[in-house]
Design an enzyme around this catalytic site. Structure first.
Site, PDB file in Angstrom:
ATOM      1  N   LYS A 102     -41.347  37.780 -69.126  1.00 18.73           N
ATOM      2  CA  LYS A 102     -40.724  39.084 -69.425  1.00 18.73           C
ATOM      3  C   LYS A 102     -41.267  40.123 -68.467  1.00 18.73           C
ATOM      4  O   LYS A 102     -42.404  40.012 -67.993  1.00 18.73           O
ATOM      5  CB  LYS A 102     -41.047  39.518 -70.858  1.00 18.73           C
ATOM      6  CG  LYS A 102     -40.057  40.510 -71.423  1.00 18.73           C
ATOM      7  CD  LYS A 102     -38.792  39.807 -71.888  1.00 18.73           C
ATOM      8  CE  LYS A 102     -37.726  40.735 -72.403  1.00 18.73           C
ATOM      9  NZ  LYS A 102     -36.627  39.980 -73.029  1.00 18.73           N
ATOM     10  N   SER A 358     -27.516  32.798 -68.976  1.00 21.77           N
ATOM     11  CA  SER A 358     -28.320  32.967 -67.761  1.00 21.77           C
ATOM     12  C   SER A 358     -28.648  31.607 -67.149  1.00 21.77           C
ATOM     13  O   SER A 358     -28.657  31.439 -65.933  1.00 21.77           O
ATOM     14  CB  SER A 358     -29.629  33.686 -68.084  1.00 21.77           C
ATOM     15  OG  SER A 358     -29.449  35.076 -68.065  1.00 21.77           O
TER      16      SER A 358
HETATM   17  P1  NAD Z   1     -29.349  48.490 -74.229  1.00 22.57           P
HETATM   18  O1  NAD Z   1     -30.268  49.350 -73.471  1.00 22.57           O
HETATM   19  O2  NAD Z   1     -28.084  48.064 -73.608  1.00 22.57           O
HETATM   20  O3  NAD Z   1     -28.964  49.161 -75.635  1.00 22.57           O
HETATM   21  C1  NAD Z   1     -29.878  49.602 -76.595  1.00 22.57           C
HETATM   22  C2  NAD Z   1     -29.202  50.669 -77.440  1.00 22.57           C
HETATM   23  O4  NAD Z   1     -30.068  51.003 -78.527  1.00 22.57           O
HETATM   24  C3  NAD Z   1     -28.938  51.948 -76.646  1.00 22.57           C
HETATM   25  O5  NAD Z   1     -27.603  52.361 -76.868  1.00 22.57           O
HETATM   26  C4  NAD Z   1     -29.946  52.944 -77.242  1.00 22.57           C
HETATM   27  O6  NAD Z   1     -29.513  54.271 -77.208  1.00 22.57           O
HETATM   28  C5  NAD Z   1     -30.060  52.425 -78.664  1.00 22.57           C
HETATM   29  N1  NAD Z   1     -31.273  52.869 -79.352  1.00 22.57           N
HETATM   30  C6  NAD Z   1     -32.506  53.139 -78.839  1.00 22.57           C
HETATM   31  N2  NAD Z   1     -33.352  53.527 -79.799  1.00 22.57           N
HETATM   32  C7  NAD Z   1     -32.649  53.517 -80.950  1.00 22.57           C
HETATM   33  C8  NAD Z   1     -32.959  53.833 -82.301  1.00 22.57           C
HETATM   34  N3  NAD Z   1     -34.169  54.226 -82.671  1.00 22.57           N
HETATM   35  N4  NAD Z   1     -31.974  53.710 -83.248  1.00 22.57           N
HETATM   36  C9  NAD Z   1     -30.740  53.297 -82.902  1.00 22.57           C
HETATM   37  N5  NAD Z   1     -30.391  52.987 -81.627  1.00 22.57           N
HETATM   38  C10 NAD Z   1     -31.326  53.091 -80.674  1.00 22.57           C
HETATM   39  O7  NAD Z   1     -30.243  47.227 -74.668  1.00 22.57           O
HETATM   40  P2  NAD Z   1     -29.748  45.767 -75.025  1.00 22.57           P
HETATM   41  O8  NAD Z   1     -29.728  44.961 -73.782  1.00 22.57           O
HETATM   42  O9  NAD Z   1     -28.523  45.859 -75.877  1.00 22.57           O
HETATM   43  O10 NAD Z   1     -30.991  45.236 -75.882  1.00 22.57           O
HETATM   44  C11 NAD Z   1     -31.138  45.549 -77.259  1.00 22.57           C
HETATM   45  C12 NAD Z   1     -32.090  44.553 -77.891  1.00 22.57           C
HETATM   46  O11 NAD Z   1     -31.596  43.221 -77.686  1.00 22.57           O
HETATM   47  C13 NAD Z   1     -33.504  44.560 -77.317  1.00 22.57           C
HETATM   48  O12 NAD Z   1     -34.418  44.246 -78.335  1.00 22.57           O
HETATM   49  C14 NAD Z   1     -33.482  43.408 -76.308  1.00 22.57           C
HETATM   50  O13 NAD Z   1     -34.754  42.868 -76.063  1.00 22.57           O
HETATM   51  C15 NAD Z   1     -32.590  42.423 -77.060  1.00 22.57           C
HETATM   52  N6  NAD Z   1     -31.957  41.431 -76.191  1.00 22.57           N
HETATM   53  C16 NAD Z   1     -31.142  41.798 -75.165  1.00 22.57           C
HETATM   54  C17 NAD Z   1     -30.553  40.809 -74.371  1.00 22.57           C
HETATM   55  C18 NAD Z   1     -29.576  41.146 -73.270  1.00 22.57           C
HETATM   56  O14 NAD Z   1     -28.960  40.206 -72.721  1.00 22.57           O
HETATM   57  N7  NAD Z   1     -29.376  42.385 -72.906  1.00 22.57           N
HETATM   58  C19 NAD Z   1     -30.836  39.471 -74.618  1.00 22.57           C
HETATM   59  C20 NAD Z   1     -31.666  39.120 -75.673  1.00 22.57           C
HETATM   60  C21 NAD Z   1     -32.224  40.117 -76.458  1.00 22.57           C
END
Ligand code: NAD
Length: 466
Positions: A102, A358
Site C-alpha cells: 500500500k 487490477s
Molecule cells: P474516493 O476518493 O473516490 O471517494 C471517497 C469518498 O468518500 C469521497 O467522495 C469523499 O468526499 C467521501 N468522504 C470522505 N470522508 C467522508 C465522511 N466522513 N463521510 C462521508 N463521506 C466521506 O475513494 P474510493 O476509491 O471510493 O475509496 C473509498 C474506500 O474504498 C477506501 O476505504 C478505499 O481504501 C476503499 N477501496 C477502494 C478501492 C478502489 O479501487 N478505489 C479498492 C478497494 C478498496
C-alpha cells in the site's frame, strides 16, 4: 487502538481457529518493509512544501506486491501498514497471486492544483523507483482513496521515462486509463465486486430469513457513505438490480428519502456543487455521521476507516453492514454489532473486486494482447453453428437481436466482468463454507482464517527461509 492493531486483532481472533504454529502465524502477520519518505515540491506560488509519503510491502510470499495509493490528510505509517496487511489477506482470499502492499501521500488533494498534484505524483514515483518500491515484478500500485486514472497515468509515464528499455513497464501500475494500457471495467470494478458480493450474500434464503429479510436485492433499502469511486459505482449496480438507495452520506452532509434517490442524479449534483444540500429529500443533516444510524436493510460504508466505533455502534440499525471501505468497523464496534444480530460482510472480501480486475490488467500488460483477441471469433463461430442447428432442428427462427448478440462473441469487458463475477461469487461461498465448517460465528473471522491458511500454504510448501 491504531488501525494496524485492529487488523492484527482480527487476525489473532481468526488464528485461534487454526492449528498453525505461533512462529508461522507471526511471520504471516509481520509487516516486511516500510519506506517512509519526505520530498520537496514547488507550489504554484513559488514556495517549497515538504511532502510526507509512504510505501509499505507487508508480505513478499508472492510477488509482486500489490496495493493502492491513497492521498489523504489522515495518512500515516500505521494506516498504510494496516492497509498493506489487508491487501495480503484480500489477495489470498480471492486467489490473486500477490503479496500485500500500500502507498500513502499525506495531502488533501482538494488543497492542490492539478499541476501541483502532477508534480507530487511524479516525484513520489521517482522516489519509489530509486528504492525499487515499484516495478512490474516487484510492487504494482493502483488507485485508492483520493487517486484515480489520472494519477495512475502520471505514475506509468514517469516509470516509463525512467525505465526506457523495459518492455513490460506499463505493468508497473494498474487502474490506468484505457488509452494508456488500462482495461475496460477497472474503474467500476470495486463497486461491481461489492455488488456481486452482496448479491451472493442476499441470495442465500436461509441466511436472509435469519435476519428477517427476503432473499434477493429487489426492494432492499440501502444507505451509502461516500459518493466516490467505490460508493457511486456500488450504488449504480445495486440500483439497477432493484435496490432502493434511501440514504447517502458525504463528508459535508447526509440525505435521506424513504422512496429512494436516483444515484446518477445525486452524483452529478454532488460533483458539480460539492454539496448534497439542494437535493430533494425527506431529510438533510450536516452531521453526516448520524446518517449511518438511519434505519435500512444494508449500510455500505464506502469512505474511510474507523467510521463505526463502540460509540455509535449501539445506535446502528441496519441489518447488514457491507464494508466497501477498508476498516470502517473497529473490533470493539464489531462485538456490539454482532451482539445485535447485524451481519457484517468484511472489507478484505467485499472490496476485492478492484485488485481482481487490477490482476487482469497486469496480466494483459505482460501478455501484450487483449483478452479475447485469440478466441473471440472462434467462440462466435461456435455459437453461430449451435444456433443454426437449433433453428434447423426446431424449425423456428431465433429472434434476430438474440441471434446477433450471441454470434458476435464476447468482447473484452465481457471476459473481465465474467471473471470478476466468478471470483466474487465463488469466494463468498468459500468464506461461508469455511464459517460453517470451522464454526466461526461471523464472516470476518472465516475470511481471515481462509486467507491465513492460504498464505501459510506457501510457507509450508516453499519453506520459510531461503
Ligand atoms: P474516493 O476518493 O473516490 O471517494 C471517497 C469518498 O468518500 C469521497 O467522495 C469523499 O468526499 C467521501 N468522504 C470522505 N470522508 C467522508 C465522511 N466522513 N463521510 C462521508 N463521506 C466521506 O475513494 P474510493 O476509491 O471510493 O475509496 C473509498 C474506500 O474504498 C477506501 O476505504 C478505499 O481504501 C476503499 N477501496 C477502494 C478501492 C478502489 O479501487 N478505489 C479498492 C478497494 C478498496
Amino acid at each position: 487502538m491504531g488501525f494496524f492493531e485492529n487488523v492484527n486483532q482480527y487476525f489473532d481472533q481468526a488464528a485461534q481457529f487454526s492449528d498453525l504454529s505461533p512462529g508461522l502465524l507471526e511471520q504471516i502477520k509481520a509487516c516486511n518493509s516500510v519506506y517512509r519518505m519526505r520530498f520537496p515540491i514547488k507550489r504554484d506560488n513559488g514556495s517549497i512544501q515538504v511532502i510526507e509519503a509512504y510505501r509499505v510491502q507487508h508480505s513478499h510470499h508472492r510477488l509482486p506486491c500489490k496495493g493502492g495509493i491513497r492521498y489523504s490528510e489522515m495518512v500515516d505509517q500505521d494506516e498504510v501498514m494496516a492497509l498493506a496487511a489487508l491487501m495480503t489477506y484480500k489477495c489470498a482470499l480471492v486467489e490473486v497471486p500477490y503479496g500485500g502492499g500500500k502507498g500513502g501521500v499525506k495531502i488533501n488533494p482538494r488543497n492542490f492544483s492539478e499541476n501541483e498534484l502532477e508534480r507530487i505524483t511524479r516525484r513520489y514515483t521517482f522516489e519509489l523507483v530509486q528504492k525499487n518500491f515499484i516495478g512490474p515484478y516487484s510492487d504494482v500500485p493502483a488507485p485508492d482513496y483520493g487517486t484515480g486514472e489520472r494519477e495512475m497515468a502520471w505514475i506509468a509515464n514517469t516509470y516509463m521515462v525512467l525505465k526506457q528499455n523495459e518492455p513490460d513497464s506499463y505493468a508497473c501500475v494498474t487502474g490506468k486509463p484505457l488509452n494508456l494500457y488500462g482495461v475496460p471495467g477497472r474503474k467500476a470494478a470495486t463497486g461491481m465486486g461489492v455488488f456481486f458480493g452482496l448479491r451472493a450474500l442476499v441470495d442465500v434464503s436461509e441466511d436472509m430469513k435469519a435476519l428477517g429479510l427476503k432473499a434477493g436485492l429487489e426492494g432492499k433499502e440501502v444507505i451509502i457513505q461516500g459518493l466516490g469511486n467505490v460508493g457511486y459505482n456500488t450504488g449504480v449496480f445495486l440500483q439497477n438490480a432493484g435496490a432502493i438507495i434511501t440514504g447517502i452520506c458525504e463528508f459535508n452532509g447526509a440525505i435521506y428519502n424513504k422512496k429512494g434517490f436516483d444515484i446518477e442524479k445525486v452524483f452529478k449534483e454532488f460533483r458539480e456543487t460539492g454539496s448534497l444540500r439542494k437535493i430533494e429529500a425527506d431529510k438533510f443533516i450536516e452531521d453526516s455521521s448520524a446518517g449511518l444510524e438511519w434505519p435500512c436493510d444494508i449500510l455500505i460504508p464506502a469512505a474511510l476507516e474507523n467510521q463505526i466505533t463502540k460509540e455509535n455502534a449501539p445506535r446502528i440499525s441496519a441489518k447488514i453492514i457491507a464494508e466497501a471501505a477498508n476498516g470502517p468497523v473497529t473490533p470493539d464496534a464489531e462485538k456490539i454489532l454482532l451482539s445485535k444480530g447485524i451481519l457484517i460482510i468484511p472489507d478484505l472480501y467485499l472490496n476485492a473486486g478492484g485488485v481482481t480486475v487490477s490482476f487482469f490488467e497486469w496480466l494483459r500488460n505482460l501478455n501484450h494482447v487483449a483478452f479475447g483477441r485469440m478466441d473471440k471469433r472462434q467462440e462466435a463461430y461456435q455459437s453461430n453453428s449451435i444456433l443454426q442447428l437449433m433453428q434447423k432442428m426446431t424449425g423456428k427462427k431465433i429472434d434476430e437481436k438474440v441471434f446477433t448478440d450471441l454470434t458476435n462473441g464476447p468482447d473484452e469487458l465481457d471476459y473481465i466482468n465474467g471473471a470478476l463475477e466468478e471470483t466474487m461469487t465463488r469466494s463468498y461461498h468459500d468464506i461461508r463454507s469455511k464459517s460453517i465448517k470451522s464454526k466461526t460465528s461471523d464472516l470476518r473471522t472465516a475470511a481471515y482464517l481462509l486467507a491465513i491458511e492460504r498464505v501459510s500454504e506457501y510457507y509450508t510448501t516453499a519453506g520459510i527461509f531461503p
